[in-house]
Design an enzyme around this catalytic site. Structure first.
Site, mmCIF file in Angstrom:
data_model
loop_
_atom_site.group_PDB
_atom_site.id
_atom_site.type_symbol
_atom_site.label_atom_id
_atom_site.label_comp_id
_atom_site.label_asym_id
_atom_site.label_seq_id
_atom_site.Cartn_x
_atom_site.Cartn_y
_atom_site.Cartn_z
ATOM 1 N N SER A 147 0.830 -1.210 0.000
ATOM 2 C CA SER A 147 0.000 0.000 0.000
ATOM 3 C C SER A 147 0.864 1.260 0.000
ATOM 4 C CB SER A 147 -0.888 0.039 1.240
ATOM 5 O OG SER A 147 -1.734 -1.074 1.274
HETATM 6 N N1 SAH Z 1 0.593 -5.272 4.383
HETATM 7 C C1 SAH Z 1 1.251 -5.620 3.158
HETATM 8 C C2 SAH Z 1 0.320 -5.494 1.986
HETATM 9 C C3 SAH Z 1 -0.031 -6.805 1.525
HETATM 10 S S1 SAH Z 1 -1.178 -6.951 0.196
HETATM 11 C C4 SAH Z 1 2.482 -4.796 2.949
HETATM 12 O O1 SAH Z 1 2.711 -3.857 3.734
HETATM 13 O O2 SAH Z 1 3.244 -5.098 2.040
HETATM 14 C C5 SAH Z 1 -2.234 -8.168 0.922
HETATM 15 C C6 SAH Z 1 -1.586 -9.483 1.266
HETATM 16 O O3 SAH Z 1 -2.591 -10.321 1.831
HETATM 17 C C7 SAH Z 1 -1.020 -10.239 0.068
HETATM 18 O O4 SAH Z 1 0.321 -10.519 0.285
HETATM 19 C C8 SAH Z 1 -1.874 -11.508 0.014
HETATM 20 O O5 SAH Z 1 -1.161 -12.643 -0.412
HETATM 21 C C9 SAH Z 1 -2.327 -11.646 1.461
HETATM 22 N N2 SAH Z 1 -3.523 -12.448 1.686
HETATM 23 C C10 SAH Z 1 -4.697 -12.463 1.005
HETATM 24 N N3 SAH Z 1 -5.562 -13.325 1.544
HETATM 25 C C11 SAH Z 1 -4.940 -13.891 2.619
HETATM 26 C C12 SAH Z 1 -5.313 -14.877 3.574
HETATM 27 N N4 SAH Z 1 -6.512 -15.462 3.569
HETATM 28 N N5 SAH Z 1 -4.409 -15.205 4.525
HETATM 29 C C13 SAH Z 1 -3.189 -14.622 4.562
HETATM 30 N N6 SAH Z 1 -2.771 -13.692 3.669
HETATM 31 C C14 SAH Z 1 -3.638 -13.331 2.713
#
Ligand code: SAH
Length: 198
Positions: free
Chosen positions: A42
């Site tokens: 983000s």
């Molecule tokens: N907070 C992160 C942004 C990640 S984007 C940062 O600062 O970089 C959202 C993330 O959620 C992705 O990596 C995706 O793989 C993960 N995600 C989606 N569904 C999920 C689930 N059910 N359990 C764990 N991770 C999940």
């Protein structure tokens, strides 16, 4: 959580450290950037805002769903007691772990798996940060939220969601507030999108 402390830390934290592809050069821009596997990091202003709204305390036990690059995890680890972070894509989880251990954090537990189920073993949590969009509030996460706890989570359809602050009072009653419109990748897993769109 003190605004100035968070601000000082966020300014110090090098976002480029969390990006290992051709978008690294844009790390200073306040924009979401691809981190591979169709996922994104983000924009820093949103990560900052979500952390400030979640408002972890020094002793807080925090659950994070969607470790991704580990950038948001670093802010949580810096300002809370224990962080439990879950990522479903193992390659991302491994890279994030290496980065965060490299920064010296010893208060983060990592799990590769389905975060829509929460992490029962360490529940309840004082704070829950969800960085992927759910179609509805995941009941299992609400259950694992401690009385007096807070959760920040984007909720809504693909492409446009409402960032919500969810509070559970000491009697276990749930209060929600809409903060603003956001766009996140979808929360997958058992209580993620597929659950509501069968
Ligand atoms: N907070 C992160 C942004 C990640 S984007 C940062 O600062 O970089 C959202 C993330 O959620 C992705 O990596 C995706 O793989 C993960 N995600 C989606 N569904 C999920 C689930 N059910 N359990 C764990 N991770 C999940």
């Amino acid at each position: 959580m003190i605004f100035e402390d968070l601000k000082a830390f966020a300014e110090r934290l090098d976002r480029a450290y969390f990006i290992d592809n051709e978008y690294k050069q844009y790390a200073d821009y306040d924009q979401p950037l691809p981190i591979g596997y169709e996922q994104t990091i983000s924009q820093p202003s949103l990560v900052f805002q979500m952390t400030y709204i979640l408002s972890p305390e020094k002793g807080s036990r925090v659950l994070e769903i969607g470790t991704g690059s580990g950038y948001q995890t670093a802010l949580l680890a810096e300002f809370s007691g224990e962080v439990y972070t879950i990522e479903r894509i193992s390659a991302l989880a491994e890279k994030a772990k290496k980065r965060l251990l490299g920064l010296g954090y010893t208060n983060i537990s990592f799990m590769t798996g389905d975060g829509s189920l929460g992490w029962e073993e360490h529940a309840p949590y004082d704070r829950i940060m969800v960085t992927a969009a759910a179609a509805e509030l995941p009941q299992e996460l609400l259950r694992q939220l401690a009385a007096g706890g807070r959760m920040v989570i984007p909720v809504g359809p693909r492409g446009c969601q409402e960032l919500m602050l969810v509070e559970k009072d000491i009697n276990g009653e749930i209060f929600t507030r809409i903060i603003e419109e956001v766009v996140f990748v979808e929360l997958k897993g058992k209580y993620g999108w597929s659950y509501w769109n069968k």
